[in-house]
Scaffold this active site. Structure first.
Site, short mmCIF file in Angstrom:
data_model
loop_
_atom_site.label_atom_id
_atom_site.label_comp_id
_atom_site.label_asym_id
_atom_site.label_seq_id
_atom_site.Cartn_x
_atom_site.Cartn_y
_atom_site.Cartn_z
N LEU A 1 -1.21 7.42 3.52
CA LEU A 1 -0.57 7.65 4.81
C LEU A 1 -1.04 8.96 5.44
O LEU A 1 -0.96 9.11 6.66
CB LEU A 1 0.95 7.64 4.66
CG LEU A 1 1.55 6.30 4.21
CD1 LEU A 1 3.05 6.43 3.99
CD2 LEU A 1 1.24 5.21 5.22
N HIS B 1 -1.44 7.70 -7.90
CA HIS B 1 -1.84 8.24 -6.60
C HIS B 1 -0.82 9.27 -6.13
O HIS B 1 -1.18 10.37 -5.69
CB HIS B 1 -1.95 7.07 -5.60
CG HIS B 1 -2.24 7.46 -4.20
ND1 HIS B 1 -3.44 7.15 -3.58
CD2 HIS B 1 -1.50 8.09 -3.26
CE1 HIS B 1 -3.40 7.59 -2.33
NE2 HIS B 1 -2.23 8.16 -2.11
N GLU B 2 0.47 8.93 -6.22
CA GLU B 2 1.51 9.85 -5.76
C GLU B 2 1.62 11.06 -6.66
O GLU B 2 1.83 12.19 -6.18
CB GLU B 2 2.86 9.12 -5.64
CG GLU B 2 2.86 7.96 -4.66
CD GLU B 2 2.34 8.28 -3.27
OE1 GLU B 2 2.47 9.43 -2.81
OE2 GLU B 2 1.78 7.37 -2.63
N HIS C 1 -0.83 13.58 -5.65
CA HIS C 1 -0.39 14.38 -4.49
C HIS C 1 0.40 15.61 -4.94
O HIS C 1 0.26 16.68 -4.34
CB HIS C 1 0.50 13.55 -3.56
CG HIS C 1 -0.23 12.76 -2.53
ND1 HIS C 1 -1.00 13.35 -1.55
CD2 HIS C 1 -0.28 11.44 -2.30
CE1 HIS C 1 -1.50 12.41 -0.76
NE2 HIS C 1 -1.08 11.23 -1.20
#
Length: 173
Positions: free
Chosen positions: A96, A137-138, A141
């Site tokens: 996003l 993936h998160e 972050h």
């Protein structure tokens, strides 16, 4: 619940390592609710706190792709991987914070993750396929790593240039 603006790469906050959450507070509960609303609205399958400008170790996810299935919103606080499979899976990832850009990223096909829930208890669950990719993936972050950090420098530079152009265009609009 409020929708929060999603930071667009390049933004220095997306490259910072986040701080652990000391305890569950009303602010953390509100952050989680806002992040879930923002993720669903985007729409996306995951969203990490740095993507909304908060440098805390929190992410939300719901990798339920079937529109007929019930949603499965998850809030993971201070997550960590306790096990990962040797078997790998390549998935075309997007983000996003890097809209409309995708690249194949290879990660472990399965992971077991441990985290603190909004209930203040420790949870542990094994994820596979899209759920595992999303969780990794998160988690990246939260460590200041973007999916484009897993691809070639040339592709990463091309995507970054596109994002700089997008941010300029949005600033003019």
């Amino acid at each position: 619940m409020n929708l929060r603006p999603i930071l667009i790469h390049p933004d220095p906050r997306l490259k910072k390592v986040t701080e652990p959450v000391a305890r569950i507070t009303p602010d953390i509960e509100k952050l989680a609710a806002d992040m879930l609303a923002t993720m669903y609205d985007a729409p996306g399958v995951g969203l990490a706190a740095p993507q909304v400008g908060v440098l805390s170790r929190v992410f939300v996810m719901d990798a339920t792709r079937d529109p007929e299935a019930d949603r499965r919103p998850m809030v993971l606080i201070n997550p960590e991987i306790s096990w990962s499979s040797e078997e790998q899976n390549t998935y075309e990832e997007g983000c996003l914070s890097i809209p409309d850009q995708y690249a194949d990223v290879t990660r472990p096909k399965q992971v077991r993750m441990r985290w603190l829930g909004l209930d203040g208890k420790t949870h542990e669950e094994e994820f596979d396929d899209l759920w595992a990719t999303c969780a990794q993936h998160e988690l990246d972050h939260l460590d200041g790593v973007l999916f484009i950090d897993h691809i070639s420098a040339i592709k990463r530079q091309m995507i970054t240039r596109r994002m700089v152009k997008l941010k300029r265009e949005r600033a003019r609009a």
